[in-house]
Design an enzyme around this catalytic site. Structure first.
Site, mmCIF file in Angstrom:
data_model
loop_
_atom_site.group_PDB
_atom_site.id
_atom_site.type_symbol
_atom_site.label_atom_id
_atom_site.label_comp_id
_atom_site.label_asym_id
_atom_site.label_seq_id
_atom_site.Cartn_x
_atom_site.Cartn_y
_atom_site.Cartn_z
ATOM 1 N N ASP A 105 0.865 -1.184 0.000
ATOM 2 C CA ASP A 105 0.000 0.000 0.000
ATOM 3 C C ASP A 105 0.900 1.232 0.000
ATOM 4 O O ASP A 105 1.984 1.203 0.604
ATOM 5 C CB ASP A 105 -0.890 0.000 1.257
ATOM 6 C CG ASP A 105 -2.123 0.866 1.084
ATOM 7 O OD1 ASP A 105 -3.232 0.303 1.033
ATOM 8 O OD2 ASP A 105 -1.970 2.107 0.983
ATOM 9 N N CYS A 127 -19.915 0.991 0.244
ATOM 10 C CA CYS A 127 -20.210 0.122 -0.908
ATOM 11 C C CYS A 127 -21.580 0.361 -1.510
ATOM 12 O O CYS A 127 -21.690 0.836 -2.641
ATOM 13 C CB CYS A 127 -20.087 -1.344 -0.492
ATOM 14 S SG CYS A 127 -18.395 -1.796 -0.112
ATOM 15 N N ALA A 129 -36.664 -2.154 7.785
ATOM 16 C CA ALA A 129 -36.946 -0.769 7.399
ATOM 17 C C ALA A 129 -36.348 0.168 8.436
ATOM 18 O O ALA A 129 -36.239 -0.170 9.612
ATOM 19 C CB ALA A 129 -38.456 -0.566 7.315
ATOM 20 N N PHE A 176 -32.376 -8.344 5.118
ATOM 21 C CA PHE A 176 -32.353 -7.105 4.330
ATOM 22 C C PHE A 176 -33.758 -6.533 4.087
ATOM 23 O O PHE A 176 -34.006 -5.871 3.101
ATOM 24 C CB PHE A 176 -31.550 -7.268 3.030
ATOM 25 C CG PHE A 176 -30.087 -7.011 3.267
ATOM 26 C CD1 PHE A 176 -29.348 -7.904 4.014
ATOM 27 C CD2 PHE A 176 -29.483 -5.854 2.819
ATOM 28 C CE1 PHE A 176 -28.016 -7.657 4.314
ATOM 29 C CE2 PHE A 176 -28.157 -5.588 3.113
ATOM 30 C CZ PHE A 176 -27.425 -6.499 3.853
ATOM 31 N N LEU A 177 -34.629 -6.846 5.029
ATOM 32 C CA LEU A 177 -35.955 -6.218 5.009
ATOM 33 C C LEU A 177 -36.178 -5.407 6.291
ATOM 34 O O LEU A 177 -37.304 -5.256 6.730
ATOM 35 C CB LEU A 177 -37.052 -7.280 4.869
ATOM 36 C CG LEU A 177 -37.284 -7.889 3.483
ATOM 37 C CD1 LEU A 177 -38.462 -8.848 3.509
ATOM 38 C CD2 LEU A 177 -37.523 -6.810 2.425
ATOM 39 N N LYS A 184 -23.405 1.427 10.204
ATOM 40 C CA LYS A 184 -24.091 0.242 10.724
ATOM 41 C C LYS A 184 -23.344 -0.218 11.971
ATOM 42 O O LYS A 184 -22.200 0.196 12.189
ATOM 43 C CB LYS A 184 -24.142 -0.869 9.676
ATOM 44 C CG LYS A 184 -22.792 -1.500 9.358
ATOM 45 C CD LYS A 184 -22.992 -2.719 8.486
ATOM 46 C CE LYS A 184 -21.723 -3.539 8.408
ATOM 47 N NZ LYS A 184 -21.851 -4.713 7.582
ATOM 48 N N PHE A 235 -17.383 -10.460 -1.337
ATOM 49 C CA PHE A 235 -18.713 -10.061 -0.840
ATOM 50 C C PHE A 235 -18.701 -9.748 0.649
ATOM 51 O O PHE A 235 -19.732 -9.797 1.302
ATOM 52 C CB PHE A 235 -19.725 -11.176 -1.138
ATOM 53 C CG PHE A 235 -19.776 -11.544 -2.592
ATOM 54 C CD1 PHE A 235 -20.484 -10.765 -3.485
ATOM 55 C CD2 PHE A 235 -19.085 -12.641 -3.080
ATOM 56 C CE1 PHE A 235 -20.510 -11.069 -4.843
ATOM 57 C CE2 PHE A 235 -19.100 -12.968 -4.429
ATOM 58 C CZ PHE A 235 -19.813 -12.179 -5.307
ATOM 59 N N LEU A 236 -17.512 -9.475 1.201
ATOM 60 C CA LEU A 236 -17.450 -9.350 2.661
ATOM 61 C C LEU A 236 -18.227 -8.145 3.174
ATOM 62 O O LEU A 236 -18.311 -7.105 2.532
ATOM 63 C CB LEU A 236 -16.007 -9.325 3.151
ATOM 64 C CG LEU A 236 -15.047 -8.213 2.754
ATOM 65 C CD1 LEU A 236 -15.243 -6.975 3.579
ATOM 66 C CD2 LEU A 236 -13.623 -8.720 2.931
ATOM 67 N N ARG A 237 -18.797 -8.355 4.334
ATOM 68 C CA ARG A 237 -19.524 -7.277 5.014
ATOM 69 C C ARG A 237 -18.651 -6.723 6.130
ATOM 70 O O ARG A 237 -18.013 -7.505 6.847
ATOM 71 C CB ARG A 237 -20.808 -7.834 5.660
ATOM 72 C CG ARG A 237 -21.808 -8.407 4.705
ATOM 73 C CD ARG A 237 -22.743 -9.337 5.446
ATOM 74 N NE ARG A 237 -22.020 -10.441 6.072
ATOM 75 C CZ ARG A 237 -22.506 -11.224 7.040
ATOM 76 N NH1 ARG A 237 -23.711 -11.013 7.521
ATOM 77 N NH2 ARG A 237 -21.796 -12.214 7.541
#
Ligand code: UDX
Length: 442
Positions: A30, A270, A262, A259-260, A332, A159-161
């Site tokens: 880096d 991302c 609200a 993912f529902l 989050k 696909f990491l969160r």
């Protein structure tokens, strides 16, 4: 097998540590010397549960090292490109300048210093960054022009969160291998042998499909969230309850409950930028069918406005000098990332309208203070709530859900709470004397 990882931000640092854990010799590269120094000393430059033990184990064993010198990639058999593809100033397209620079630097090293000379042995370069479709094919041509035909490019999206990055890296739910030549699949199957043996599904595709899997996954997740948030608007207008609605919808396995949730909507480094970049790329290619992503983005941004207006309304639209307690700053829970954070944007917009906003976040105060220095930061939720005219629950950290609302009630000026994440135990809050308002549920 020796591996280089170019770009040690979120994705690269976790990927490098994960590969060392799997037994590979890894060099992380880096240009940010401070980041390299921290990682080399076993310290994560950002909050990610489980990363530091992995970094320490890797660096102490000698299997993992970090450097600013791209020439250190010369000895590796596989090179992972993990640099960021942030949003351009136009607020739409992806900025590929870091990726282009990384590829040029790597190509120079692989060409052994002389453009056009073949590399010493067949080499695989693997892109992991999220890119507009068509980028990989362009980079493959560029690499081969500079480093010679022995260099093959594959695309292997990640696909990491955040907050679950270590687990997602070591135990992915699928492995996507976009390949364009004879060695890509074979070499990557060796890299991921442990996950493959554990039964992780492997999908092999061309380069363009692999690029689109990542863009498609993020756009779909974003669409799911905006869908339920749009339904939350309808619930608010009719007295229906969006949480119960989501539960009932989610029992249909074709829909699924995840993912529902609200609330204040999606943010982070991302989802928002990837939705816009996919929309922009589709438009460039003359594909109008993805124009609904503009609405996904709009519905999402409207959530932030809705919370600001709700808070303002509770304070009779007189925000000047009013005290607001903001519970949460990160985009989050389990993350200190405040990039495009809905929580921080709400806090800042209330501040801009004259409110005195005091923020508490279990881990993100430092990163938040860097980008929003005009907010006050408290070292506990109760301190943030002291004398507050309204309390806003903006990031669903478990400690807020578990907290005793009586403890906050004792210190606030007014018992008004806006649950922008729809997950506080509303009955307990009401029993403790709070006027509780949420987004999409009475
Ligand atoms: C996302 C993707 O999940 C991951 O696969 C990809 O590699 C990177 O982008 P991440 O940004 O870490 O990961 O966060 P994620 O857990 O997906 O949440 C994204 C945002 O959506 C957060 O702001 C979260 O609060 C919000 N969200 C999530 C909701 O508002 N409702 C939900 O039901 C779920």
């Amino acid at each position: 097998m020796q591996v280089s990882v170019i770009g040690t931000g979120y994705l690269g640092a976790v990927h490098a540590a994960g590969l060392a854990e799997l037994g590979f010799d890894v060099v992380g590269i880096d240009h940010d010397a401070a980041k390299v120094a921290a990682l080399g000393a076993g310290r994560a430059p950002f909050y990610e549960p489980g990363l530091e033990p992995l970094l320490r184990k890797g660096t102490e064993s000698g299997r993992l090292r970090f450097t600013t010198d791209v020439a250190a990639a010369a000895g590796a058999d596989v090179h992972f490109l993990c640099v960021g593809t942030p949003q351009q100033p136009d607020g739409l397209r992806a900025d590929l300048s870091h990726l282009d620079a990384a590829v040029d630097a790597l190509a120079g090293v692989l060409a052994d210093g002389a453009a056009g000379r073949p590399p010493r042995r067949p080499t695989l370069v693997v892109g992991k960054s999220t890119v507009p479709v068509g980028t990989a094919a362009r980079l493959a041509t560029r690499l081969q022009e500079v480093a010679g035909p022995g260099v093959e490019l594959a695309w292997n999206p990640e696909f990491l969160r955040e907050g679950h990055a270590v687990d997602d890296t070591l135990r992915p739910d699928r492995i996507v291998l976009g390949v364009a030549g004879p060695t890509g699949e074979q070499v990557l199957r060796r890299v991921y042998a442990e996950a493959v043996a554990a039964g992780t599904p492997v999908v092999v595709s061309d380069l363009a499909t692999a690029e689109l899997v990542k863009a498609g996954a993020n756009a779909f997740l974003a669409t799911k969230i905006s869908f339920i948030n749009a339904m939350a608007e309808l619930c608010a207008a009719t007295g229906a309850n969006v949480t119960t609605l989501a539960e009932a919808l989610g029992h249909d396995v074709r829909i699924g409950r995840r993912f529902l949730d609200a609330g204040l909507g999606f943010g982070g480094g991302c989802l928002p930028k990837d939705v816009r970049a996919l929309r922009a790329r589709a438009e460039e290619l003359g594909v109008d069918a993805l124009s609904f992503l503009d609405d996904v983005d709009r519905v999402n941004r409207d959530r932030r406005t809705r919370v600001v207006e709700l808070a303002s309304g509770l304070l009779e639209h007189r925000l000047e000098g009013r005290r607001v307690a903001a519970l949460g700053a990160s985009f989050k829970p389990h993350s200190d990332d405040v990039r495009d954070s809905p929580a921080l944007e709400v806090a800042q917009r209330l501040r801009e309208r004259g409110a005195l906003v005091r923020v508490y976040d279990p881990v993100a105060a430092t990163t938040a203070a860097r980008v929003a220095p005009d907010l006050e930061y408290a070292d506990s939720a109760v301190t943030a709530c002291r004398d507050a005219d309204v309390v806003l629950h903006l990031t669903e950290w478990p400690e807020f859900r578990a907290a005793d609302p009586h403890a906050y009630a004792e210190v606030v000026g007014r018992r008004l709470v806006v649950d922008a994440r729809n997950c506080l135990p509303r009955d307990r809050w009401r029993e403790a004397g709070w006027h509780y308002v949420s987004l999409g549920a009475a």
